[in-house]
Scaffold this motif. Structure first.
Motif, PDB file in Angstrom:
ATOM      1  N   LEU A 287      -4.692  -3.621  -0.220  1.00  0.00           N
ATOM      2  CA  LEU A 287      -4.012  -4.898  -0.779  1.00  0.00           C
ATOM      3  C   LEU A 287      -4.021  -5.702   0.437  1.00  0.00           C
ATOM      4  O   LEU A 287      -3.975  -5.464   1.501  1.00  0.00           O
ATOM      5  CB  LEU A 287      -2.667  -4.599  -1.225  1.00  0.00           C
ATOM      6  CG  LEU A 287      -2.559  -3.676  -2.606  1.00  0.00           C
ATOM      7  CD1 LEU A 287      -1.150  -3.405  -2.814  1.00  0.00           C
ATOM      8  CD2 LEU A 287      -3.213  -4.095  -3.653  1.00  0.00           C
TER       9      LEU A 287
ATOM     10  N   VAL B 183       0.233   0.479  -3.913  1.00  0.00           N
ATOM     11  CA  VAL B 183       1.145  -0.069  -3.289  1.00  0.00           C
ATOM     12  C   VAL B 183       2.138   0.812  -2.223  1.00  0.00           C
ATOM     13  O   VAL B 183       2.348   0.206  -1.218  1.00  0.00           O
ATOM     14  CB  VAL B 183       2.215  -0.659  -4.299  1.00  0.00           C
ATOM     15  CG1 VAL B 183       3.625  -1.043  -3.889  1.00  0.00           C
ATOM     16  CG2 VAL B 183       1.744  -1.723  -5.179  1.00  0.00           C
TER      17      VAL B 183
ATOM     18  N   VAL C 175       9.160  -2.487  -6.639  1.00  0.00           N
ATOM     19  CA  VAL C 175       7.837  -2.659  -7.281  1.00  0.00           C
ATOM     20  C   VAL C 175       7.742  -1.594  -8.243  1.00  0.00           C
ATOM     21  O   VAL C 175       7.778  -0.544  -8.115  1.00  0.00           O
ATOM     22  CB  VAL C 175       6.670  -2.424  -6.317  1.00  0.00           C
ATOM     23  CG1 VAL C 175       5.297  -2.915  -6.946  1.00  0.00           C
ATOM     24  CG2 VAL C 175       6.938  -3.391  -5.049  1.00  0.00           C
TER      25      VAL C 175
ATOM     26  N   TRP D 283      -1.468  -8.885  -6.768  1.00  0.00           N
ATOM     27  CA  TRP D 283      -0.631  -8.716  -5.808  1.00  0.00           C
ATOM     28  C   TRP D 283      -0.623 -10.182  -4.944  1.00  0.00           C
ATOM     29  O   TRP D 283       0.546 -10.660  -4.537  1.00  0.00           O
ATOM     30  CB  TRP D 283      -1.251  -7.609  -4.760  1.00  0.00           C
ATOM     31  CG  TRP D 283      -0.264  -7.286  -3.617  1.00  0.00           C
ATOM     32  CD1 TRP D 283      -0.383  -7.804  -2.214  1.00  0.00           C
ATOM     33  CD2 TRP D 283       1.048  -6.533  -3.742  1.00  0.00           C
ATOM     34  NE1 TRP D 283       0.492  -7.191  -1.296  1.00  0.00           N
ATOM     35  CE2 TRP D 283       1.192  -6.292  -2.374  1.00  0.00           C
ATOM     36  CE3 TRP D 283       1.362  -5.992  -4.738  1.00  0.00           C
ATOM     37  CZ2 TRP D 283       2.477  -5.808  -2.108  1.00  0.00           C
ATOM     38  CZ3 TRP D 283       2.842  -5.347  -4.389  1.00  0.00           C
ATOM     39  CH2 TRP D 283       3.293  -5.185  -3.095  1.00  0.00           C
TER      40      TRP D 283
END
Length: 460
Positions: free
Chosen positions: A185, A281, A356, A445
């Motif tokens: 990410l 994540v 999240v 993201w």
């Protein structure tokens, strides 16, 4: 050798099992020997009797020798790596050691593997000299996450004359863990990811901490230089000053595992996308120095409850391994009707930094519960995998409608419910990103970061 399966093996069913391992050649020699002995007795030919005894004794001697030497063959297995992402390959190394004083015959090596990892590997090895060894390897690959046993290892031994074959099974096995695919990410700044919640003082504490001047009672091992004499005189017992206690930034990853919330199954299903997203994540936030906790809809947390409220420690590599191993075997929750209320109870008991969530289909009641979770978080991002577009990519967005057709009225109602849930979450303060089949997590993201910038600009 790591993963060695022991050098002695089990005795099997004894000599009877060894006799059952006679090959066609061995059985032919034995039958010919018996027939020659019978003919020698009937015809009175002692020379023929000696020939018959030799023919019958040869396979029996091979059976006895092979039966004794099979205990002196050791086998081992090594995985590289033992934890591999889905759709990636791992290599399995097999080693056979001859620990006896005589050479082995031809060996056939076979390892048991689950069908999802590929075909069962088989190898033919030349005779192994005394004290020698042979090494072979094969590759395994799985599109499905999980924990898969490898083994036990099976070895078929033969004598030099090909009279007998014995199959030996080792008892030990290894486990290959196939974890969800982790997507790298981009480094973005999300609302609340470094701040916890509440006023500015609390946000500052979440990163740097403060020197807690409130004394506490003396504990065995405390440095006497930290004794707070004024408080000691006041309370009549030995009191010490507390040292600075830094507060790590926290992140909670919420994974919705309700069976009724997701469409389809298989590697390309919505649920597998959510599991992979949660793993990505969690790994990303651990790399950035956050204490990360994985929370399921049924209220279970990883790491388990501890003095830090279930958040992981400082070792990001160990925490990432624990989280990935948990996500490798996570399945749909077996508590229908419970919804997300149990997860809300866990969040309500503490204060969060960044939250999240990877959510499936939400009705109005579940959307209201998720909306209340926002009150305990400094920032909240929700990836909502709703809609029947996840049922089948080839069949179009709706299961009973070909590509380009109009959805049925019931499907339209589902889409309207999904839009209503997204709207409720946004009104509660969530940054919501609807996810469709084929969407990439990295792009979503970055989009969450743009939404955060837009919200901050609107607030000013």
């Amino acid at each position: 050798m790591p993963g060695a399966e022991g050098g002695s093996g089990d005795p099997g069913n004894g000599l009877r099992a060894a006799l059952s391992g006679l090959t066609t050649r061995g059985r032919s020699f034995l039958a010919a020997g018996v027939a020659a002995a019978v003919c020698a007795y009937v015809l009175g030919q002692p020379d023929l009797l000696r020939v018959g005894l030799l023919l019958a004794a040869l396979p029996l001697v091979c059976v006895v020798v092979l039966y004794r030497t099979r205990y002196r063959v050791a086998g081992g297995r090594r995985l590289a790596p033992s934890r591999v992402p889905a759709m990636a390959e791992a290599r399995v190394f097999l080693r056979v050691d001859n620990v006896s004083r005589i050479p082995t015959g031809l060996l056939m090596l076979q390892d048991r593997v689950p069908y999802v990892l590929g075909p069962r590997p088989r190898f033919v090895l030349d005779r192994v000299e005394p004290g020698g060894h042979r090494e072979v390897s094969y590759r395994v690959r799985s599109d499905l996450r999980g924990r898969y046993p490898l083994g036990p290892l099976q070895l078929r031994l033969t004598d030099p004359f090909g009279m007998c074959e014995l199959t030996r099974s080792f008892s030990a096995f290894d486990t290959l863990t196939v974890v969800p695919k982790v997507t790298p990410l981009p480094p973005v700044r999300l609302a609340g990811e470094a701040s916890g919640y509440g006023d500015s003082r609390t946000r500052a504490l979440s990163l740097a901490g403060e020197d807690d001047v409130i004394p506490r009672g003396y504990r065995h091992g405390d440095d006497l230089r930290r004794v707070h004499w004024r408080s000691t005189a006041k309370y009549g017992e030995l009191m010490v000053r507390r040292e600075e206690q830094p507060h790590k930034a926290r992140c909670t990853v919420l994974l919705d595992t309700r069976r009724e919330a997701f469409y389809g199954a298989g590697p390309d299903s919505a649920f597998e996308w959510a599991v992979s997203g949660a793993a990505s994540v969690a790994a990303h936030m651990l790399e950035r120095g956050f204490s990360v906790r994985l929370l399921m809809d049924n209220g279970s947390t990883v790491p388990g409850p501890d003095g830090a409220g279930g958040f992981g420690g400082n070792d990001s590599s160990d925490a990432a391994g624990v989280l990935l191993d948990t996500l490798a075997v996570v399945d749909h929750s077996e508590e229908p009707g419970a919804g997300l209320s149990l997860a809300h109870d866990v969040l309500r008991a503490g204060s969060e930094g960044l939250l999240v969530a990877f959510l499936g289909e939400l009705d109005e009641e579940q959307a209201a519960i998720v909306g209340r979770m926002r009150q305990r978080a400094g920032g909240a991002v929700a990836f909502v995998l709703a809609g029947s577009g996840w049922t089948s990519r080839e069949a179009g967005p709706y299961p009973d409608v070909p590509p380009g057709g109009e959805p049925a009225p019931g499907e339209q109602d589902d889409e309207e419910d999904a839009q209503r849930s997204v709207r409720m979450l946004r009104e509660a303060g969530w940054t919501v990103l609807p996810v469709s089949a084929g969407d990439g997590l990295a792009e979503l993201w970055q989009r969450a970061d743009r939404y955060r910038s837009r919200e901050e600009a609107g607030a000013r």
